[in-house]
Structures are given as C-alpha cells and as structure tokens.
Write an enzyme that holds these catalytic residues in place. Structure first.
Site, PDB file in Angstrom:
ATOM      1  N   HIS A 119      -6.600  -0.852   7.269  1.00  0.00           N
ATOM      2  CA  HIS A 119      -5.583   0.077   7.764  1.00  0.00           C
ATOM      3  C   HIS A 119      -5.411   1.234   6.775  1.00  0.00           C
ATOM      4  O   HIS A 119      -5.184   2.376   7.168  1.00  0.00           O
ATOM      5  CB  HIS A 119      -4.271  -0.698   7.934  1.00  0.00           C
ATOM      6  CG  HIS A 119      -3.060   0.164   7.891  1.00  0.00           C
ATOM      7  ND1 HIS A 119      -2.601   0.859   8.985  1.00  0.00           N
ATOM      8  CD2 HIS A 119      -2.218   0.470   6.867  1.00  0.00           C
ATOM      9  CE1 HIS A 119      -1.521   1.544   8.638  1.00  0.00           C
ATOM     10  NE2 HIS A 119      -1.267   1.330   7.365  1.00  0.00           N
TER      11      HIS A 119
ATOM     12  N   ASN B 215      -1.185   3.138  13.596  1.00  0.00           N
ATOM     13  CA  ASN B 215      -1.481   4.337  12.807  1.00  0.00           C
ATOM     14  C   ASN B 215      -2.800   4.158  12.051  1.00  0.00           C
ATOM     15  O   ASN B 215      -2.878   3.373  11.113  1.00  0.00           O
ATOM     16  CB  ASN B 215      -0.327   4.590  11.829  1.00  0.00           C
ATOM     17  CG  ASN B 215      -0.618   5.742  10.890  1.00  0.00           C
ATOM     18  OD1 ASN B 215      -1.603   6.484  11.061  1.00  0.00           O
ATOM     19  ND2 ASN B 215       0.220   5.899   9.887  1.00  0.00           N
TER      20      ASN B 215
ATOM     21  N   HIS C 255       0.835  -1.202   0.000  1.00  0.00           N
ATOM     22  CA  HIS C 255       0.000   0.000   0.000  1.00  0.00           C
ATOM     23  C   HIS C 255       0.869   1.251   0.000  1.00  0.00           C
ATOM     24  O   HIS C 255       2.087   1.158   0.133  1.00  0.00           O
ATOM     25  CB  HIS C 255      -1.073   0.015   1.104  1.00  0.00           C
ATOM     26  CG  HIS C 255      -0.563   0.103   2.512  1.00  0.00           C
ATOM     27  ND1 HIS C 255      -0.304  -1.000   3.264  1.00  0.00           N
ATOM     28  CD2 HIS C 255      -0.285   1.164   3.301  1.00  0.00           C
ATOM     29  CE1 HIS C 255       0.103  -0.634   4.467  1.00  0.00           C
ATOM     30  NE2 HIS C 255       0.145   0.684   4.517  1.00  0.00           N
TER      31      HIS C 255
ATOM     32  N   ASP D 197       6.246   2.954   5.053  1.00  0.00           N
ATOM     33  CA  ASP D 197       6.803   1.708   5.608  1.00  0.00           C
ATOM     34  C   ASP D 197       6.598   0.532   4.642  1.00  0.00           C
ATOM     35  O   ASP D 197       7.052  -0.578   4.903  1.00  0.00           O
ATOM     36  CB  ASP D 197       6.212   1.386   6.993  1.00  0.00           C
ATOM     37  CG  ASP D 197       4.705   1.295   7.004  1.00  0.00           C
ATOM     38  OD1 ASP D 197       4.064   1.679   6.007  1.00  0.00           O
ATOM     39  OD2 ASP D 197       4.157   0.835   8.039  1.00  0.00           O
TER      40      ASP D 197
ATOM     41  N   HIS E 106       2.075   3.681   1.800  1.00  0.00           N
ATOM     42  CA  HIS E 106       2.644   4.312   2.986  1.00  0.00           C
ATOM     43  C   HIS E 106       4.142   4.063   2.956  1.00  0.00           C
ATOM     44  O   HIS E 106       4.586   3.057   2.392  1.00  0.00           O
ATOM     45  CB  HIS E 106       2.062   3.711   4.271  1.00  0.00           C
ATOM     46  CG  HIS E 106       0.721   4.269   4.646  1.00  0.00           C
ATOM     47  ND1 HIS E 106      -0.114   3.646   5.544  1.00  0.00           N
ATOM     48  CD2 HIS E 106       0.072   5.401   4.243  1.00  0.00           C
ATOM     49  CE1 HIS E 106      -1.226   4.364   5.685  1.00  0.00           C
ATOM     50  NE2 HIS E 106      -1.128   5.429   4.897  1.00  0.00           N
TER      51      HIS E 106
HETATM   52 ZN   LIG Z   1       0.368   1.765   6.321  1.00  0.00          ZN
END
Ligand SMILES: [Zn+2]
Length: 242
Positions: free
Chosen positions: A160, A191, A97, A101, A99
């Site tokens: 998420h 998060n 995804h 990380d 993000h």
């Molecule tokens: Zn994420």
C-alpha cells in the site's frame, strides 16, 4: 401529565427512529482479543465518510498505541477514553507508515508524554513531506517488550505504501496489518496513490509465511478481524491484473 410524558417519549423515540438525534460516533473502540482493542476514527475521503482503524494494547506498564487516530479531533478523546476505560495511560506509540491515517497524531502524542516510534524508512518519508514524525526510529525489524506484552515489527516489502510495516502480537496471535491488508469485506484496494502494485502480493506472501498462525488480523480500514483479510487482499490484487 402522564399523557404528556408519553407523547414526549414517543417524540424522542421517533427522532431516534429517523436517526436525527443520534450523531454518528466519531470514535469507536472495539475489543479484538484479550487486552487488544481496535479503535476507529473517521474523515471525509472522496466526498464520503471514511473510517480508519488503529489499535491499542493494555499492559500493566501502560497502553501501547499502534498508529494514531486519523481525525485530529479525536487525539485527546482517545487518550481520555483509554484512561477512563482501563485506568491506564498511553505510554508508547508505533506508527506503521508515513500517511496521516497512521501518523497524524505523532506530535500530539509526544506532547502528552507518549514515546513515539516509527521505522527510519518511514521517518525519512515523513521528513521529506513535512509530515508528523516520531521521536525515535528503528532501522530493522524490532521487538518491543512492555508489561509482559511483546510487539514484533516486520517489514515485508512495499505494498500500500513503500514503507508499510505490520506488528505481530504473539501472546494474543493478533496481526496488526495496517493499510497493507484490506479488510475481508473490502471491494477495492482503496488509496493506491503511493502503492507498489507490482510488489504488494509478494509482500503479503512474506507476511503470511512469517506469521502463519494469526488468529486475528486488524486491517487499516473496514470491519472485521478475520485473518482471511490477507488472502482477500491477494485476490483483490490478482483481480486488477486481469
Ligand atoms: Zn496509508
């Protein structure tokens, strides 16, 4: 002389005992099952050292990365460690995804000749945000085959993040959950800035019914590879409703 050596060793031992001479590792590689490994890097998050898990799979045709390191300082060390440990180069990466990380290293990996992939949905979010993007995109659930290894991407819905996918490795029965699944020891949902709290549980049930035979599960953060992580994430979601 012998006494000096003894004293020196004692000092070294004491330093180790107090943890002053051993910095915390910046990259940890952990075997999951067979030729599947999780790797963990770290960054500061809310004033604390936080960890993030990704994974890689060693095949005779090269190494496939599932997500990139979170810590940019570990992009090259990861590739070096893989080559030193397995005598194979990384050749392909699937980011799960948009993000950092999961996808911070996509540009770096492409510059090193690694073919980078994400869903088109993830790419549209990365493009809007000016974040790292994969070179190639898939518009629906896709099966990658490389060196006898099968990688099945699956989008179960929002959780998420709105674009979070999982990757199923049927040969080893490993479910790479990424951030849509919290570790079995997590005490919070982490998060949730981009989370869809209303849809997340349904998404997890979709994942569970699609891959009911998972023997191992790699969560995006936290320790352990138990498939119980999925039920645990459902209970964390249940708890916030109360
Ligand atoms: Zn994420």
């Amino acid at each position: 002389m012998r006494r000096c050596v003894f004293l020196l060793l004692t000092c070294v031992g004491l330093l180790h005992a107090f943890g002053q001479s051993v910095p915390a590792p910046a990259l940890i590689i952990t075997p999951v099952a067979g030729n599947v490994y999780a790797y963990t890097t770290f960054r500061q998050y809310n004033g604390m050292r936080a960890s993030s898990n990704s994974a890689y799979v060693v095949t005779p045709a090269g190494v496939v990365l599932l997500d990139t390191p979170w810590d940019p300082a570990q992009f090259q060390p990861l590739l070096d460690s893989i080559e030193a440990r397995h005598g194979q180069k990384a050749v392909l990466c699937i980011a799960t995804h948009a993000h950092d990380d999961r996808s911070a290293g996509l540009g770096f990996l492409a510059s090193k000749g690694v073919a980078t992939y994400s869903s088109a949905y993830t790419d549209s979010i990365s493009r809007q945000r000016g974040e790292q993007r994969a070179q190639y995109h898939f518009t629906r659930d896709t099966v990658f085959r490389l060196g006898g290894q099968v990688f099945q991407t699956y989008y179960g819905g929002k959780g998420h993040a709105e674009d979070n996918i999982v990757v199923w490795l049927p040969v080893q029965r490993v479910l790479y959950g990424g951030c849509v699944v919290k570790s079995a020891r997590s005490t919070s949902l982490g998060n949730t800035a981009d989370a869809s709290l209303h849809d997340w549980a349904r998404t997890l049930r979709n994942i569970r019914s699609r891959f009911p035979r998972a023997a191992f599960l790699v969560p995006g953060h936290g320790e352990g590879f138990s498939p119980d992580a999925l039920e645990h994430t459902l209970s964390l979601l249940e708890a916030i409703k109360k």
